[in-house]
Design a protein around this motif. Structure first.
Motif, PDB file in Angstrom:
ATOM      1  N   VAL A  60       0.847  -1.132  -0.060  1.00  0.00           N
ATOM      2  CA  VAL A  60       0.020  -0.211   0.155  1.00  0.00           C
ATOM      3  C   VAL A  60       0.988   1.076  -0.051  1.00  0.00           C
ATOM      4  O   VAL A  60       1.931   1.314   1.056  1.00  0.00           O
ATOM      5  CB  VAL A  60      -0.964  -0.056   1.195  1.00  0.00           C
ATOM      6  CG1 VAL A  60      -1.526   1.463   1.448  1.00  0.00           C
ATOM      7  CG2 VAL A  60      -1.931  -1.224   1.220  1.00  0.00           C
ATOM      8  N   VAL A  61       0.339   2.256  -0.926  1.00  0.00           N
ATOM      9  CA  VAL A  61       1.352   3.598  -1.009  1.00  0.00           C
ATOM     10  C   VAL A  61       0.410   4.446  -0.554  1.00  0.00           C
ATOM     11  O   VAL A  61      -0.579   4.876  -1.360  1.00  0.00           O
ATOM     12  CB  VAL A  61       1.668   3.593  -2.141  1.00  0.00           C
ATOM     13  CG1 VAL A  61       2.792   4.740  -2.394  1.00  0.00           C
ATOM     14  CG2 VAL A  61       2.801   2.483  -2.873  1.00  0.00           C
ATOM     15  N   LEU A  62       0.807   5.435   0.701  1.00  0.00           N
ATOM     16  CA  LEU A  62      -0.006   6.543   1.033  1.00  0.00           C
ATOM     17  C   LEU A  62       0.562   7.649   0.072  1.00  0.00           C
ATOM     18  O   LEU A  62       1.712   8.145   0.211  1.00  0.00           O
ATOM     19  CB  LEU A  62       0.069   6.799   2.301  1.00  0.00           C
ATOM     20  CG  LEU A  62      -0.126   5.462   3.250  1.00  0.00           C
ATOM     21  CD1 LEU A  62       0.191   6.080   4.736  1.00  0.00           C
ATOM     22  CD2 LEU A  62      -1.464   5.144   2.989  1.00  0.00           C
ATOM     23  N   ALA A  63      -0.348   8.100  -0.878  1.00  0.00           N
ATOM     24  CA  ALA A  63       0.200   9.252  -1.729  1.00  0.00           C
ATOM     25  C   ALA A  63      -0.843  10.316  -2.066  1.00  0.00           C
ATOM     26  O   ALA A  63      -1.293  10.774  -2.888  1.00  0.00           O
ATOM     27  CB  ALA A  63       0.788   8.806  -3.139  1.00  0.00           C
ATOM     28  N   ALA A  64      -1.780  10.646  -0.690  1.00  0.00           N
ATOM     29  CA  ALA A  64      -2.792  11.384  -0.794  1.00  0.00           C
ATOM     30  C   ALA A  64      -2.508  12.880  -0.374  1.00  0.00           C
ATOM     31  O   ALA A  64      -3.454  13.558   0.147  1.00  0.00           O
ATOM     32  CB  ALA A  64      -4.145  10.746   0.030  1.00  0.00           C
ATOM     33  N   GLY A  65      -1.141  13.164  -0.677  1.00  0.00           N
ATOM     34  CA  GLY A  65      -0.994  14.684  -0.214  1.00  0.00           C
ATOM     35  C   GLY A  65      -1.224  14.831   1.069  1.00  0.00           C
ATOM     36  O   GLY A  65      -0.897  14.165   2.054  1.00  0.00           O
ATOM     37  N   ALA A  66      -1.703  16.257   1.395  1.00  0.00           N
ATOM     38  CA  ALA A  66      -2.118  16.494   2.782  1.00  0.00           C
ATOM     39  C   ALA A  66      -3.023  15.896   3.614  1.00  0.00           C
ATOM     40  O   ALA A  66      -2.976  15.692   4.727  1.00  0.00           O
ATOM     41  CB  ALA A  66      -2.479  18.058   2.871  1.00  0.00           C
TER      42      ALA A  66
ATOM     43  N   ALA B 287       2.488   6.556  12.982  1.00  0.00           N
ATOM     44  CA  ALA B 287       2.137   7.973  12.832  1.00  0.00           C
ATOM     45  C   ALA B 287       3.191   8.649  13.744  1.00  0.00           C
ATOM     46  O   ALA B 287       3.632   9.716  13.539  1.00  0.00           O
ATOM     47  CB  ALA B 287       0.777   8.230  13.062  1.00  0.00           C
ATOM     48  N   ALA B 288       3.186   8.080  15.022  1.00  0.00           N
ATOM     49  CA  ALA B 288       4.130   8.798  15.755  1.00  0.00           C
ATOM     50  C   ALA B 288       5.645   8.825  15.642  1.00  0.00           C
ATOM     51  O   ALA B 288       6.239   9.759  15.950  1.00  0.00           O
ATOM     52  CB  ALA B 288       4.258   8.137  17.518  1.00  0.00           C
ATOM     53  N   MET B 289       6.029   7.960  14.824  1.00  0.00           N
ATOM     54  CA  MET B 289       7.466   7.826  14.439  1.00  0.00           C
ATOM     55  C   MET B 289       7.772   8.866  13.234  1.00  0.00           C
ATOM     56  O   MET B 289       8.903   8.454  12.422  1.00  0.00           O
ATOM     57  CB  MET B 289       8.049   6.640  14.233  1.00  0.00           C
ATOM     58  CG  MET B 289       7.560   5.693  15.633  1.00  0.00           C
ATOM     59  SD  MET B 289       8.352   6.544  17.112  1.00  0.00           S
ATOM     60  CE  MET B 289      10.049   6.680  16.547  1.00  0.00           C
ATOM     61  N   ILE B 290       6.857   9.023  12.263  1.00  0.00           N
ATOM     62  CA  ILE B 290       6.841   9.644  11.163  1.00  0.00           C
ATOM     63  C   ILE B 290       6.386  11.217  11.240  1.00  0.00           C
ATOM     64  O   ILE B 290       5.439  11.683  11.615  1.00  0.00           O
ATOM     65  CB  ILE B 290       5.912   9.050  10.004  1.00  0.00           C
ATOM     66  CG1 ILE B 290       6.442   7.624   9.933  1.00  0.00           C
ATOM     67  CG2 ILE B 290       5.937   9.984   8.578  1.00  0.00           C
ATOM     68  CD1 ILE B 290       5.403   6.575   9.058  1.00  0.00           C
ATOM     69  N   PRO B 291       7.116  11.976  10.502  1.00  0.00           N
ATOM     70  CA  PRO B 291       6.878  13.265  10.573  1.00  0.00           C
ATOM     71  C   PRO B 291       5.530  13.850  10.294  1.00  0.00           C
ATOM     72  O   PRO B 291       4.967  13.452   9.351  1.00  0.00           O
ATOM     73  CB  PRO B 291       7.610  14.250   9.575  1.00  0.00           C
ATOM     74  CG  PRO B 291       8.945  13.367   9.595  1.00  0.00           C
ATOM     75  CD  PRO B 291       8.428  11.912   9.721  1.00  0.00           C
ATOM     76  N   GLY B 292       4.579  14.448  11.233  1.00  0.00           N
ATOM     77  CA  GLY B 292       3.037  14.607  10.443  1.00  0.00           C
ATOM     78  C   GLY B 292       3.127  15.601   9.482  1.00  0.00           C
ATOM     79  O   GLY B 292       3.919  16.362   9.364  1.00  0.00           O
ATOM     80  N   LEU B 293       1.881  15.429   8.823  1.00  0.00           N
ATOM     81  CA  LEU B 293       1.654  16.458   7.863  1.00  0.00           C
ATOM     82  C   LEU B 293       0.644  17.551   7.898  1.00  0.00           C
ATOM     83  O   LEU B 293      -0.355  17.162   8.589  1.00  0.00           O
ATOM     84  CB  LEU B 293       1.170  15.475   6.528  1.00  0.00           C
ATOM     85  CG  LEU B 293       2.105  14.732   5.748  1.00  0.00           C
ATOM     86  CD1 LEU B 293       1.616  13.392   4.908  1.00  0.00           C
ATOM     87  CD2 LEU B 293       3.147  15.541   4.882  1.00  0.00           C
ATOM     88  N   VAL B 294       0.901  18.684   7.620  1.00  0.00           N
ATOM     89  CA  VAL B 294      -0.125  19.950   7.707  1.00  0.00           C
ATOM     90  C   VAL B 294      -0.216  19.977   6.316  1.00  0.00           C
ATOM     91  O   VAL B 294       0.415  19.698   5.306  1.00  0.00           O
ATOM     92  CB  VAL B 294       0.312  20.904   8.608  1.00  0.00           C
ATOM     93  CG1 VAL B 294       0.568  20.420  10.010  1.00  0.00           C
ATOM     94  CG2 VAL B 294       1.895  21.265   8.196  1.00  0.00           C
TER      95      VAL B 294
END
Length: 482
Positions: free
Chosen positions: A215-221, A234-241
């Motif tokens: 699975v590839v997450l490529a949904a932008g923001a 999610a805790a270990m990956i820079p969050g997206l704004v």
């Protein structure tokens, strides 16, 4: 009954569709997920300038990370002619180009520490790569008619930096993908499914499961919402704004449009002001980038006023008497450390392809090829490891430099909005901004400091400030565990 694929790509913007297309052409059973109208997506509301050098800034050239991104953009720009031709079986695809080159102008708006320095950085980068450009007499720039106080001081023409019709590009990507055997699923993913440390697919908002080994997450923001269905990752990956932006399609009052993109260098926290031709009598006007905790679907009145005022004052005065055909809102994916998220996560088979900020569409042919190679177990031609998703925070500059840049950009926003103050007052404002941003940075973490636009946004959005604190705490755990 669950549908079964080899790969599911979550997100149907330029990056997701391009990856899906490359995989489908390789014989992979692949599905791309997303609503057909792409609400709030960056791709569908973009000016779609295929620019390597027009986006260059002084900070980009100072670090390994910036130099890497510049090199990728340069490589991607060379792929675009063949990429467009591959989408158009009956043409060479060049009809998708809406602009013949790019004019970069340095005008009297803004601050020299940003505009002038970035203008010089563009010239320097062009020289380093041996790319063509020519100096112009600002008075000879076709179609340009700014108000006198915003007249250009210098200008250059970059003949190989074009723009494409973003809407038509996405239409052709859709068609090429399905023609290659790919499957478009017109729903969004509600959650990621896994069995232990292995991804097993996704569940759609309808409740229907989709099975896939990758699975590839490529949904932008919008990626952040689905990533948070796996809280440990999610805790270990820079969050997206969101780097929310507003653009306008304008029907010019005199039925004219420029042949080339007309733009400024990148400005305070944002892309430069740019006017892009969109066919006879129509132009695209863009300039804004505002950090928002979540993707926005509607434009703020203040941002619309700023955008249109910039276009009228700095590019062409009779735009004020032109027809406003459409306002568009897009959300650029911005990671909390400002860098892309490319590669496999801590869950086997779960990949990320986002966080590209303003470069996603330009980079799409290159990143699609490179991500496809990784998914197929092949060696790529560029090393994406620098931006692997699970990482300690990337910080390209020290705290003092980041605070100084934040203050300069904040001051520049005042000059760009044509503020009028006593001559000595800006120095006082600058002093207190420096104190405030230093204090905010010190409160986040003893060492880690967010990039300038995130540092500025954290003062306004408490949720961004909390996300930064949480990420830095998790980042220290990551470092300690190595």
């Amino acid at each position: 009954m669950s549908q079964v694929f080899d790969v599911v790509v979550v997100g149907n913007g330029s990056l997701g569709l391009s990856l899906g297309l490359v995989l489908a052409r390789r014989g992979v059973r692949v599905a791309v997920l997303g609503q057909p109208h792409r609400p709030g997506a960056a791709s569908s509301s973009a000016g779609a300038m295929i620019g390597t050098f027009g986006e260059v800034t002084t900070t980009l050239l100072k670090t390994e990370y910036g130099r890497t991104k510049l090199d990728w953009a340069y490589r991607a720009s060379k792929l675009w002619p063949d990429w467009l031709a591959s989408l158009s079986p009956d043409t060479d695809g060049r009809e998708l180009f809406t602009a013949d080159g790019t004019v970069v102008m340095l005008n009297s708006v803004g601050l020299p520490e940003i505009d002038t320095d970035n203008y010089r950085a563009i010239r320097r980068a062009l020289g380093e790569y041996g790319e063509r450009f020519e100096d112009l007499d600002p008075e000879d720039i076709e179609w340009l008619d700014p108000e006198p106080t915003a007249r250009p001081l210098q200008a250059m023409f970059i003949p190989d930096e074009h723009a494409v019709n973003a809407h038509e590009l996405l239409v052709r990507l859709d068609r090429a993908f399905t023609a290659a055997g790919g499957v478009l699923i017109t729903q969004e993913a509600a959650r990621i499914d896994r069995d232990g440390d292995q991804v097993t697919g996704v569940t759609l908002v309808s409740g229907d499961p989709i099975s896939a080994g990758q699975v590839v997450l490529a949904a932008g923001a919008a990626t952040q919402t689905i990533l948070e269905t796996l809280p440990d990752q999610a805790a270990m990956i820079p969050g997206l704004v969101s780097g929310y932006g507003v653009s306008a399609l304008v029907d010019t009052v005199d039925g004219t449009s420029p042949r080339s993109v007309i733009r400024t260098p990148n400005r305070a926290f944002a892309c430069g002001l740019h006017v892009v031709p969109r066919g006879a009598g129509q132009v695209y006007v863009g300039a804004t980038n505002v950090i928002s905790p979540d993707p926005r679907s509607r434009a703020l009145v203040s941002d619309v006023l700023f955008l249109l005022d910039c276009g009228v004052r700095q590019v062409r005065r009779n735009l004020s008497r032109s027809g406003l055909r459409k306002l568009q809102v897009g959300n650029r994916p911005v990671a909390l450390d400002g860098m892309p998220l490319l590669g496999e996560t801590g869950v086997a088979g779960l990949w990320m392809m986002t966080g590209t900020y303003r470069d996603g569409l330009t980079l799409s042919p290159l990143l699609a090829r490179e991500m496809a190679a990784l998914l197929l177990g092949e060696e790529g031609t560029v090393d994406l490891q620098l931006f692997r998703p699970v990482r300690s925070p990337i910080q390209a500059f020290d705290r003092a430099d980041i605070v100084s840049t934040t203050v300069t950009h904040m001051m520049a926003t005042g000059y760009e909005t044509n503020w009028s103050l006593p001559v000595d007052l800006p120095l006082t404002i600058e002093h207190y901004l420096r104190l405030a941003y230093t204090r905010i940075a010190d409160e986040f973490d003893p060492e880690f400091t967010p990039p300038p636009e995130l540092l500025a946004a954290s003062r306004i959005h408490l949720s961004i400030a909390q996300s930064l604190r949480d990420y830095y705490a998790a980042g220290r755990t990551t470092v300690a565990g190595r």
